[in-house]
Design a protein around this motif. Sequence first.
Motif: not given
Length: 329
Positions: A225, A231, A233-234, A257, A259, A262
């Motif tokens: 990641s 948090s 992220n892609p 998009e 992500n 989550e």
Amino acid sequence: MRRLVVCTNSLLFLFLAAAPLFAAPPAVKPGAPWLDNRGQRIQAHGGGITVWKGAYYWYGEDRTQSNDPEKRYVACYSSKDLVHWQFRRQVLALADPEHLGPKWVLERPKVFANPRTGKFVLYAHLDDARYKVASVMIAVSDTIDGDYRYVKSFRPLDQESRDIGQFVDDDGSAYLIFESRPTKGFFLAKLSDDFMSVEKTAFIQAPLEGGALVHADGLYYVIGSHMTGWSPNPNVYATAPSITGPWTEFKNLAPPEANNYESQSTMLVKVAGSKKTTVIFMGDIWKPTALWDSRYLWMPLEMKDGSMHLPPPQPWQLNIKTGETSLKP
Ligand code: GAL
């Protein structure tokens, strides 16, 4: 008439007795609370899987609310099918081992079973509250779910080390994956014969964390990641014909998009079944203000011709013998 009633009852009995055999196998439900055999939430965040004697062992950060806040805990669960998990015990309940101070950190524990020494060696990221110590720690046990005894901490290859991952190749070679910020990349470091230290094997220039590796269909796949703390992220992946490279460019595991739905990567689990080899993405859906309530996102990856794709999460089933998976509508 009486004979007919007896006969109907027998058939009914047979049907009821056999019903569980035909019932749909239970599914993995990404993002849902995952309960152990006691009906309690599985506490194995930032976890890893150890395969030993035909069973899977899942270790991870135990963030149970009632834990002693001065200590850090690692829980262990076992399973034969990767779906039902039996709580074994808290294999580590450690008080600050190196005067790291308040809010010290033990994260992403991984256990390696050493066939040469018969010992079980637990690696974890050890740090202070500001993540400046950037080391790994080692604890050892004689049994897979015994009391792990703290041995030492160090910086692997004298490098800063934060998120760690584990990988065991088909030939049994075991590797620690660690993220080193000053050098902006992942080290893949083979464990020494006694598993108590590491040696450099490869370095992948990519500032990523949550690193994991799998060897499938003749290729090595590394995933990770980006660095955005808790948090999501892609997440991205790259491939190589050999663990030492050359590695391809990193590509997205899912549409950016989304992500990563989550979640953040922690491990890739390979199930080499009689009909199919399935690779499972194991990720954490972190809840930073209630870490105990963090969820798991496990999904079978779609892999073809060197590409890897994380499909949208939905309940799915795994046949642990054949390696086949099916999505549950
Ligand atoms: C993440 C890391 C987690 C934890 C967190 C703290 O980037 O993957 O394991 O360290 O940061 O903010």
